[in-house]
Design a protein around this motif. Structure first.
Motif, mmCIF file in Angstrom:
data_model
loop_
_atom_site.group_PDB
_atom_site.id
_atom_site.type_symbol
_atom_site.label_atom_id
_atom_site.label_comp_id
_atom_site.label_asym_id
_atom_site.label_seq_id
_atom_site.Cartn_x
_atom_site.Cartn_y
_atom_site.Cartn_z
ATOM 1 N N LEU A 1 103.419 1.573 33.238
ATOM 2 C CA LEU A 1 104.218 1.927 32.067
ATOM 3 C C LEU A 1 104.585 3.404 32.076
ATOM 4 O O LEU A 1 105.713 3.777 31.727
ATOM 5 N N ILE A 2 103.650 4.237 32.499
ATOM 6 C CA ILE A 2 103.917 5.680 32.569
ATOM 7 C C ILE A 2 105.054 5.974 33.536
ATOM 8 O O ILE A 2 105.872 6.878 33.305
ATOM 9 N N GLU A 3 105.142 5.215 34.626
ATOM 10 C CA GLU A 3 106.173 5.445 35.657
ATOM 11 C C GLU A 3 107.592 5.178 35.176
ATOM 12 O O GLU A 3 108.544 5.695 35.757
ATOM 13 N N ILE A 4 107.759 4.363 34.168
ATOM 14 C CA ILE A 4 109.105 4.004 33.709
ATOM 15 C C ILE A 4 109.799 5.233 33.157
ATOM 16 O O ILE A 4 109.254 5.955 32.318
ATOM 17 N N GLN A 5 111.012 5.449 33.624
ATOM 18 C CA GLN A 5 111.750 6.661 33.279
ATOM 19 C C GLN A 5 112.507 6.526 31.961
ATOM 20 O O GLN A 5 113.740 6.444 31.921
ATOM 21 N N VAL A 6 111.746 6.486 30.874
ATOM 22 C CA VAL A 6 112.327 6.589 29.526
ATOM 23 C C VAL A 6 111.461 7.567 28.744
ATOM 24 O O VAL A 6 110.361 7.924 29.183
ATOM 25 N N GLU A 7 111.950 8.012 27.591
ATOM 26 C CA GLU A 7 111.210 8.972 26.793
ATOM 27 C C GLU A 7 109.817 8.432 26.445
ATOM 28 O O GLU A 7 109.650 7.252 26.124
ATOM 29 N N THR A 8 108.838 9.307 26.501
ATOM 30 C CA THR A 8 107.454 8.902 26.266
ATOM 31 C C THR A 8 107.270 8.253 24.904
ATOM 32 O O THR A 8 106.527 7.269 24.769
ATOM 33 N N ASP A 9 107.948 8.776 23.884
ATOM 34 C CA ASP A 9 107.753 8.224 22.547
ATOM 35 C C ASP A 9 108.260 6.796 22.437
ATOM 36 O O ASP A 9 107.790 6.021 21.585
ATOM 37 N N LYS A 10 109.204 6.399 23.316
ATOM 38 C CA LYS A 10 109.709 5.032 23.290
ATOM 39 C C LYS A 10 108.687 4.050 23.868
ATOM 40 O O LYS A 10 108.769 2.848 23.621
ATOM 41 N N LYS A 11 107.722 4.549 24.609
ATOM 42 C CA LYS A 11 106.678 3.695 25.182
ATOM 43 C C LYS A 11 105.484 3.526 24.242
ATOM 44 O O LYS A 11 104.614 2.696 24.506
ATOM 45 N N GLN A 12 105.460 4.306 23.171
ATOM 46 C CA GLN A 12 104.271 4.349 22.342
ATOM 47 C C GLN A 12 103.905 2.995 21.747
ATOM 48 O O GLN A 12 102.735 2.643 21.625
ATOM 49 N N ALA A 13 104.917 2.215 21.355
ATOM 50 C CA ALA A 13 104.643 0.903 20.762
ATOM 51 C C ALA A 13 103.924 -0.007 21.756
ATOM 52 O O ALA A 13 102.988 -0.733 21.383
ATOM 53 N N LEU A 14 104.320 0.049 23.031
ATOM 54 C CA LEU A 14 103.666 -0.772 24.050
ATOM 55 C C LEU A 14 102.254 -0.272 24.338
ATOM 56 O O LEU A 14 101.328 -1.067 24.520
ATOM 57 N N PHE A 15 102.079 1.053 24.382
ATOM 58 C CA PHE A 15 100.730 1.598 24.564
ATOM 59 C C PHE A 15 99.825 1.188 23.407
ATOM 60 O O PHE A 15 98.667 0.806 23.613
ATOM 61 N N SER A 16 100.357 1.237 22.196
ATOM 62 C CA SER A 16 99.554 0.889 21.017
ATOM 63 C C SER A 16 99.169 -0.583 21.032
ATOM 64 O O SER A 16 98.022 -0.947 20.716
ATOM 65 N N LEU A 17 100.126 -1.441 21.410
ATOM 66 C CA LEU A 17 99.828 -2.870 21.490
ATOM 67 C C LEU A 17 98.773 -3.135 22.557
ATOM 68 O O LEU A 17 97.832 -3.911 22.339
ATOM 69 N N ALA A 18 98.932 -2.500 23.720
ATOM 70 C CA ALA A 18 97.962 -2.685 24.806
ATOM 71 C C ALA A 18 96.578 -2.227 24.369
ATOM 72 O O ALA A 18 95.572 -2.905 24.624
ATOM 73 N N ASP A 19 96.506 -1.075 23.696
ATOM 74 C CA ASP A 19 95.213 -0.575 23.222
ATOM 75 C C ASP A 19 94.578 -1.553 22.241
ATOM 76 O O ASP A 19 93.366 -1.810 22.296
ATOM 77 N N ALA A 20 95.389 -2.126 21.349
ATOM 78 C CA ALA A 20 94.869 -3.075 20.369
ATOM 79 C C ALA A 20 94.327 -4.330 21.061
ATOM 80 O O ALA A 20 93.267 -4.845 20.687
ATOM 81 N N LEU A 21 95.035 -4.797 22.084
ATOM 82 C CA LEU A 21 94.601 -5.992 22.808
ATOM 83 C C LEU A 21 93.310 -5.732 23.580
ATOM 84 O O LEU A 21 92.438 -6.609 23.660
ATOM 85 N N MET A 22 93.175 -4.555 24.132
ATOM 86 C CA MET A 22 92.044 -4.269 25.001
ATOM 87 C C MET A 22 90.827 -3.721 24.255
ATOM 88 O O MET A 22 89.785 -3.514 24.873
ATOM 89 N N HIS A 23 90.939 -3.513 22.958
ATOM 90 C CA HIS A 23 89.792 -3.026 22.195
ATOM 91 C C HIS A 23 89.448 -3.967 21.051
ATOM 92 O O HIS A 23 88.811 -3.576 20.087
ATOM 93 N N ARG A 24 89.870 -5.220 21.186
ATOM 94 C CA ARG A 24 89.534 -6.194 20.156
ATOM 95 C C ARG A 24 88.103 -6.660 20.363
ATOM 96 O O ARG A 24 87.578 -6.600 21.464
ATOM 97 N N VAL A 25 87.490 -7.154 19.286
ATOM 98 C CA VAL A 25 86.151 -7.751 19.387
ATOM 99 C C VAL A 25 86.258 -9.251 19.351
ATOM 100 O O VAL A 25 85.277 -9.951 19.289
ATOM 101 N N ARG A 26 87.444 -9.736 19.367
ATOM 102 C CA ARG A 26 87.827 -11.134 19.512
ATOM 103 C C ARG A 26 88.881 -11.485 18.479
ATOM 104 O O ARG A 26 88.606 -11.595 17.315
#
Length: 325
Positions: A300-325
């Motif tokens: 995701l970091i490699e994709i050449q778009v503004e960093t702030d446009k990636k934030q929603a995907l980073f946030s979703l990924a973080d939520a998925l990977m830090h769930r307790v179920r």
């Protein structure tokens, strides 16, 4: 999170406008039923987020593709539940349980056709690329399901084979969803590939975490019996790693446990967890999960778009990977 809610509302509004006839009742009622059981609808949201990443104005055009992904996913759930003889889906009777196997098969088939109808509503110049990706992914999901069934009959499954199975069965659909959004938004091929790889690697990490939570998750938030995979002798990343490392002395205990049910060995889960602890299997599984999470974020970091446009995907990924179920 706000963007995710906006996308979820947009998708729900679109879904409510999709026409499912009233008759034949036993064909379309099961479709309405399975769609009503959907949870967070991660896959259709990924389509919209993939489009938004490259073009904010492409979200509306991506809605039919998001519906196609959701319809395909639910078609696969209907058929998987038949093959698994599963009585419940999200705490409710499965389609084949509520009606019967024949009704479920046909309704699933109809839902797959509805997915293609939705794809036909996408921008004309994008349909060819969307179809190539959708068809390739659909076949891979079927391959993954077959491997999963094959594994039930195999005494040994390697880590490589297991990772490839979950990649096909679960993860490629996440990558497909994101790339379909990117296609609709007109992203270049390299950006599409990076976004696809982000989704696939995130999907692998997500499934590995699911394996871990099945044994070590919080019972209050788990929603089902902790240790269900152990009781059913399912070949998860934990089981695969244990098979690789178990000593000849402990192999006898493992073989014994695999032959037992909760009736014949009430402490089956606890004894298997003791073996996991002896070989530090949880740590090894977490390492694999984090490895694929890191790869996903790097893509995701490699994709050449503004960093702030990636934030929603980073946030979703973080939520998925830090769930307790």
């Amino acid at each position: 999170m706000f963007q995710e809610l906006v996308h979820a509302k947009a998708f729900q509004n679109y879904l409510e406008k999709v026409d499912f006839p009233q008759k034949p009742q036993h064909l379309y009622d099961p479709i309405r039923y399975i769609l009503s059981l959907s949870g967070k609808r991660i896959r259709p949201l990924l389509v919209l987020m993939g489009a938004e990443l490259f073009d904010d104005s492409a979200i509306k055009q991506a809605l039919p593709a998001s519906a196609a992904i959701e319809f395909f996913h639910n078609f696969s759930l209907i058929h998987d539940d038949i093959m698994d003889v599963a009585p419940l889906r999200r705490g409710k009777p499965t389609v084949h349980q509520k009606w019967n196997d024949n009704v479920a098969i046909l309704s699933g088939d109809a839902l797959l056709i509805k997915a293609y109808q939705e794809l036909s509503k996408c921008p004309t110049d994008k349909i060819s690329a969307l179809l190539r990706l959708f068809n390739a992914t659909s076949l891979e999901v079927c391959e993954g399901q077959q491997y999963d069934m094959d594994f039930e009959e195999r005494a040994q499954v390697s880590e490589i084979a297991y990772i490839d199975m979950i990649r096909l069965k679960t993860s490629v659909l996440l990558g497909c969803a994101l790339q379909m959004g990117a296609i609709v938004a007109g992203a270049d091929e390299r950006s599409q590939a990076l976004l696809y790889d982000f989704g696939v690697n995130l999907g692998i990490a997500f499934q590995l975490q699911d394996d871990i939570l099945d044994v070590y998750g919080n019972p209050q938030s788990f929603g089902k019996q902790v240790g269900g995979d152990i009781l059913s002798n399912k070949k998860t990343i934990l089981f695969v790693k244990l098979q690789e490392l178990v000593s000849p002395a402990d192999q006898e205990e493992l073989t014994y446990l695999l032959r037992q049910t909760i009736d014949t060995e009430p402490n089956k889960v606890e004894k298997m967890m003791d073996l996991y602890a002896k070989y530090d299997i949880r740590t090894l599984a977490i390492y694999q999960k984090e490895k694929f999470t890191t790869i996903a974020y790097e893509k995701l970091i490699e994709i050449q778009v503004e960093t702030d446009k990636k934030q929603a995907l980073f946030s979703l990924a973080d939520a998925l990977m830090h769930r307790v179920r």
